[in-house]
Design an enzyme around this catalytic site. Structure first.
Site, PDB file in Angstrom:
ATOM      1  N   CYS A 114       0.808  -1.190   0.124  1.00  0.00           N
ATOM      2  CA  CYS A 114       0.024   0.058   0.052  1.00  0.00           C
ATOM      3  C   CYS A 114       0.892   1.408   0.004  1.00  0.00           C
ATOM      4  O   CYS A 114       0.392   2.403  -0.185  1.00  0.00           O
ATOM      5  CB  CYS A 114      -0.969  -0.078   1.194  1.00  0.00           C
ATOM      6  SG  CYS A 114      -1.977  -1.386   1.096  1.00  0.00           S
ATOM      7  N   HIS A 253      -3.260   7.261   2.406  1.00  0.00           N
ATOM      8  CA  HIS A 253      -3.557   6.040   1.889  1.00  0.00           C
ATOM      9  C   HIS A 253      -4.973   5.674   2.275  1.00  0.00           C
ATOM     10  O   HIS A 253      -5.332   5.815   3.635  1.00  0.00           O
ATOM     11  CB  HIS A 253      -2.571   5.099   2.158  1.00  0.00           C
ATOM     12  CG  HIS A 253      -3.029   3.441   1.723  1.00  0.00           C
ATOM     13  ND1 HIS A 253      -3.755   3.255   0.820  1.00  0.00           N
ATOM     14  CD2 HIS A 253      -3.328   2.368   2.682  1.00  0.00           C
ATOM     15  CE1 HIS A 253      -4.185   1.899   0.989  1.00  0.00           C
ATOM     16  NE2 HIS A 253      -3.757   1.237   1.917  1.00  0.00           N
ATOM     17  N   ASN A 283     -10.063  -0.099  -0.527  1.00  0.00           N
ATOM     18  CA  ASN A 283      -8.565   0.026  -0.431  1.00  0.00           C
ATOM     19  C   ASN A 283      -8.206  -0.499  -1.686  1.00  0.00           C
ATOM     20  O   ASN A 283      -8.196  -1.677  -1.884  1.00  0.00           O
ATOM     21  CB  ASN A 283      -8.223  -0.929   0.989  1.00  0.00           C
ATOM     22  CG  ASN A 283      -6.484  -0.912   1.082  1.00  0.00           C
ATOM     23  OD1 ASN A 283      -6.006  -0.695   0.072  1.00  0.00           O
ATOM     24  ND2 ASN A 283      -6.111  -1.376   2.032  1.00  0.00           N
TER      25      ASN A 283
END
Length: 334
Positions: A114, A253, A283
């Site tokens: 990520c 993020h 996500n």
């Protein structure tokens, strides 16, 4: 010294939307539970498309917005944890071929989960400032639906598919101000896709144990992420003699609304400074930050010259923060 600027941004999401109500029919969960725990209402799922397809579509728009001809792109770097192929070729090479840049261009992938987009920024920034490259296309692209176990309610509710792309070019204005990246491999077992690599090669046994899917120790990851992200952002702000009030937009993020809110409160960012897209995309790992920047750009919030602070935390563990001035002299205005 040469400066590096982010001169264009773009994103792409596949058409199919998987809502929380759809997931209610697949696993023991509910829309209320998912929204309360994660902030996610829906996510996009790729059908008939692979990671390089998603990345190519975002890349084409980024190149167009940069006002560049394709041959002016001298490097493509792709961050992904869901590549088209496990070993080779790289997803970046396939994106290059899809763009018609199939001879002579530097193209490679990185794996930072990520945190991928911030690692991409650091690489592109270094290549530009060293004079080695002039126009670097960076792509965060993920088809996470291919590595998610849709019988595991703790993970399948979180992830979506999508891609974000940016052009980093040599410029004398709106530079990338600073980037900080780091890692801690001692806790890699807390967020991992165990199987299909050399540790657990694909076999009937690894497939039966569902080792080819994402496994996560959610509570531990949450605690470490909040502490680590807070420290990372404080360090980069102090290093540049800045505070949260010097930042126009905080673009984290998009992992989990509770992580984002916890970090935001500790760093004293106001609601209007924060860019949030988690409710509609979930996500998307390495794609989440460029997708969020693009959403805020297309809606008119982020403008040429806006000061952005980015942060991310992912499997590895990896993490990072970046401060940059958005846009440049020839920046595409919507």
């Amino acid at each position: 010294m040469l400066k590096a600027s982010l001169i264009s941004i773009a994103s792409y999401v596949p058409e199919k939307i998987l809502t929380n109500f759809d997931l209610e029919k697949m696993v023991d969960t509910s829309d209320e539970w998912i929204v309360k725990r994660t902030g996610i209402k829906e996510r996009h799922i790729a059908e008939g498309e692979i990671t390089s397809d998603l990345g190519t579509k975002a890349a084409k728009l980024a190149i167009k917005r940069a006002g560049l001809e394709k041959p002016q792109i001298d490097t493509i770097i792709c961050a992904t944890m869901s590549p088209d192929h496990l070993c080779m070729p790289s997803t970046a090479c396939k994106i290059a071929a899809n763009l018609g840049l199939d001879y002579g261009i530097t193209a490679f992938d990185i794996s930072a989960a990520c945190t991928g987009f911030i690692y991409l920024l650091q690489l592109a920034n270094s290549l530009i400032k060293s004079g080695a490259k002039k126009n670097v296309l960076i792509v965060g692209a993920e088809k996470l639906s291919s590595v998610v176990d849709y019988t595991d309610r703790s993970t399948c509710i979180l992830f979506g598919d999508g891609a974000g792309a940016a052009i980093i070019s040599a410029s004398n204005e709106n530079e990338i101000i600073d980037i900080h990246t780091a890692s801690d491999g001692t806790q890699s077992h807390l967020l991992i896709t165990p199987g299909c690599g050399s540790a657990y090669p694909a076999s009937d046994e690894t497939l039966a144990k569902r080792l080819n899917f994402i496994h996560m120790s959610g509570n531990e990851v949450f605690k470490i992420a909040v502490q680590t992200l807070t420290k990372s952002v404080i360090e980069i702000l102090e290093r540049n003699n800045m505070t949260s009030r010097d930042i126009d937009f905080f673009v984290p993020h998009q992992a989990n609304i509770r992580i984002i809110e916890a970090v935001k409160q500790r760093l004293d960012f106001k609601d209007e400074q924060c860019v949030l897209t988690i409710a509609k995309y979930g996500n998307t790992s390495s794609a989440s930050i460029p997708m969020a920047i693009n959403d805020a750009y297309e809606s008119g919030r982020i403008k040429n010259g806006s000061t952005l602070l980015l942060d991310a935390f992912g499997g590895g563990f990896t993490w990072g923060s970046a401060i940059l001035k958005f846009g440049g002299k020839n920046f595409y205005q919507i």
